[in-house]
Design a protein around this motif. Structure first.
Motif, PDB file in Angstrom:
ATOM      1  N   GLY A   1      22.072  42.813 106.219  1.00 21.03           N
ATOM      2  CA  GLY A   1      22.288  44.209 106.571  1.00 21.03           C
ATOM      3  C   GLY A   1      21.398  44.680 107.700  1.00 21.03           C
ATOM      4  N   GLY A   2      20.398  43.858 108.068  1.00 23.67           N
ATOM      5  CA  GLY A   2      19.593  44.162 109.253  1.00 23.67           C
ATOM      6  C   GLY A   2      18.236  44.790 109.005  1.00 23.67           C
ATOM      7  N   ARG A   3      17.902  45.120 107.767  1.00 21.90           N
ATOM      8  CA  ARG A   3      16.607  45.737 107.510  1.00 21.90           C
ATOM      9  C   ARG A   3      15.489  44.722 107.755  1.00 21.90           C
ATOM     10  NH1 ARG A   3      15.209  50.332 103.809  1.00 21.90           N
ATOM     11  NH2 ARG A   3      13.013  50.690 104.212  1.00 21.90           N
ATOM     12  N   ALA A   4      14.601  45.029 108.687  1.00 24.97           N
ATOM     13  CA  ALA A   4      13.519  44.114 109.058  1.00 24.97           C
ATOM     14  C   ALA A   4      12.399  44.158 108.023  1.00 24.97           C
ATOM     15  CB  ALA A   4      12.971  44.484 110.432  1.00 24.97           C
ATOM     16  N   LYS A   5      11.551  43.136 108.079  1.00 23.81           N
ATOM     17  CA  LYS A   5      10.326  43.128 107.287  1.00 23.81           C
ATOM     18  C   LYS A   5       9.176  43.597 108.172  1.00 23.81           C
ATOM     19  CE  LYS A   5      11.924  39.236 104.450  1.00 23.81           C
ATOM     20  NZ  LYS A   5      13.072  38.720 105.220  1.00 23.81           N
ATOM     21  N   TRP A   6       8.090  44.015 107.537  1.00 23.25           N
ATOM     22  CA  TRP A   6       6.906  44.356 108.312  1.00 23.25           C
ATOM     23  C   TRP A   6       6.474  43.131 109.121  1.00 23.25           C
ATOM     24  CZ3 TRP A   6       6.650  49.353 107.874  1.00 23.25           C
ATOM     25  CH2 TRP A   6       6.803  50.001 106.661  1.00 23.25           C
ATOM     26  N   ALA A   7       5.831  43.367 110.260  1.00 23.44           N
ATOM     27  CA  ALA A   7       5.319  42.268 111.077  1.00 23.44           C
ATOM     28  C   ALA A   7       4.301  41.452 110.284  1.00 23.44           C
ATOM     29  CB  ALA A   7       4.675  42.813 112.348  1.00 23.44           C
ATOM     30  N   PHE A   8       4.319  40.138 110.502  1.00 25.51           N
ATOM     31  CA  PHE A   8       3.410  39.205 109.832  1.00 25.51           C
ATOM     32  C   PHE A   8       3.551  39.252 108.312  1.00 25.51           C
ATOM     33  CE2 PHE A   8       1.517  39.586 114.012  1.00 25.51           C
ATOM     34  CZ  PHE A   8       1.209  38.269 114.308  1.00 25.51           C
ATOM     35  N   HIS A   9       4.752  39.535 107.827  1.00 19.06           N
ATOM     36  CA  HIS A   9       5.083  39.456 106.406  1.00 19.06           C
ATOM     37  C   HIS A   9       6.251  38.493 106.238  1.00 19.06           C
ATOM     38  CE1 HIS A   9       2.670  43.114 106.227  1.00 19.06           C
ATOM     39  NE2 HIS A   9       2.693  43.054 104.906  1.00 19.06           N
ATOM     40  N   SER A  10       6.166  37.637 105.248  1.00 17.98           N
ATOM     41  CA  SER A  10       7.209  36.647 105.009  1.00 17.98           C
ATOM     42  C   SER A  10       7.439  36.502 103.506  1.00 17.98           C
ATOM     43  CB  SER A  10       6.793  35.294 105.603  1.00 17.98           C
ATOM     44  OG  SER A  10       7.757  34.294 105.344  1.00 17.98           O
TER      45      SER A  10
END
Length: 293
Positions: A250-259
């Protein structure tokens, strides 16, 4: 330099190098969540997580805070631990549970670029270490592993399910938590997320998959100013929480440097440790034992 002096230097060099290497130590820090359980300043008190004898990473230390006050007031306790064990030649692996995610994220975003004292790694009864000489920028952190992270807030705080007056509960309102600090600013330290899905009691209030306290949007580090409904693959009515650092379905990104390291496809892991290293924390403990060396 004469020949005798050069020979003496060569003979001494291995011992000098060995001494330097001996001074470098790795530590594993465990930061607990809301409600506390261990004595502040006692880095050997793992009452929140479980038996202290359980293997949980190299030179493990319990970073205890009061479990109820806001992150700004409790960040000093986290900073003291990081100053103690993660400066100079020493490096840290960090594991956090629930609200510990919010505390660690806040501390890195707001203080990770500040000048820190290099210490002697010998804490006093208050958990503060003595000066070791000099300063450095930020801390030496290899990575952070997050069990049931609540840095994205919980809808339980929004609906008043936590009928308490403590500040950390108020800060867990979803929009409040997401505006509390810059979640994208981790000082380039990776946060590896472990999201549980064995939610039952409060599932009506938590969107998508949940572990009974936090939904996947928080435990999976979905970015943005509000919550969202994220699920395991196969749920037709909900976008998938994806593994890795890429955007969710759906395109919702994660916070940067989070996996996302673990997604609970079998719905086997709940939020709470049970003071036995249980729930989704059991997976982080397993990986810290294997990887934090």
């Amino acid at each position: 330099m004469g020949r005798p002096a050069r020979i003496a230097l060569v003979l001494c060099l291995p011992g000098m190098l060995a001494a330097g290497l001996a001074d470098a130590t790795n530590y594993t820090l465990w930061i607990h969540g809301r409600n506390g359980g261990g004595a502040i300043g006692n880095y050997n008190d793992f009452a929140y997580f479980g038996p202290a004898a359980t293997a949980a990473g190299v030179n493990k230390k319990a970073v205890n805070w009061d479990g109820k006050s806001g992150v700004a007031s409790q960040s000093g306790t986290i900073r003291s631990a990081l100053d103690c064990f993660c400066t100079g030649n020493n490096w840290c692996y960090v594991a956090v549970h629930s609200a510990g995610d919010m505390l660690m994220g806040y501390t890195l975003a707001n203080y990770g670029g500040s000048q820190r004292p290099v210490t002697n790694a010998q804490p006093n009864t208050a958990g503060v270490c003595g000066a070791g000489g000099g300063t450095q920028t930020g801390w030496n952190i290899k990575w952070v592993r997050v069990a049931a992270g609540s840095a994205g807030g919980s809808e339980l705080a929004d609906i008043g399910a936590w009928a308490v007056s403590d500040e950390i509960a108020r800060q867990h309102k979803v929009t409040t938590a997401r505006a509390l600090y810059n979640h994208n600013d981790t000082r380039n330290v990776w946060f590896y997320m472990y999201a549980g899905a064995r939610g039952t009691l409060y599932s009506f209030a938590l969107p998508g998959q949940d572990d009974e306290v936090v939904a996947y949007h928080s435990a999976g580090a979905a970015s943005g100013g509000g919550g969202s409904s994220l699920c395991n693959p196969g749920d037709w009515f909900c976008n998938d929480l994806t593994l890795g650092s890429g955007p969710n379905q759906g395109g919702r990104a994660k916070w940067a440097f989070h996996s996302v390291e673990f997604r609970d496809d079998g719905e086997d892991y709940g939020h709470y440790t049970g003071r036995t290293w249980g729930g989704v924390t059991s997976l982080v403990r397993r990986d810290m034992e294997a990887l934090a060396r």
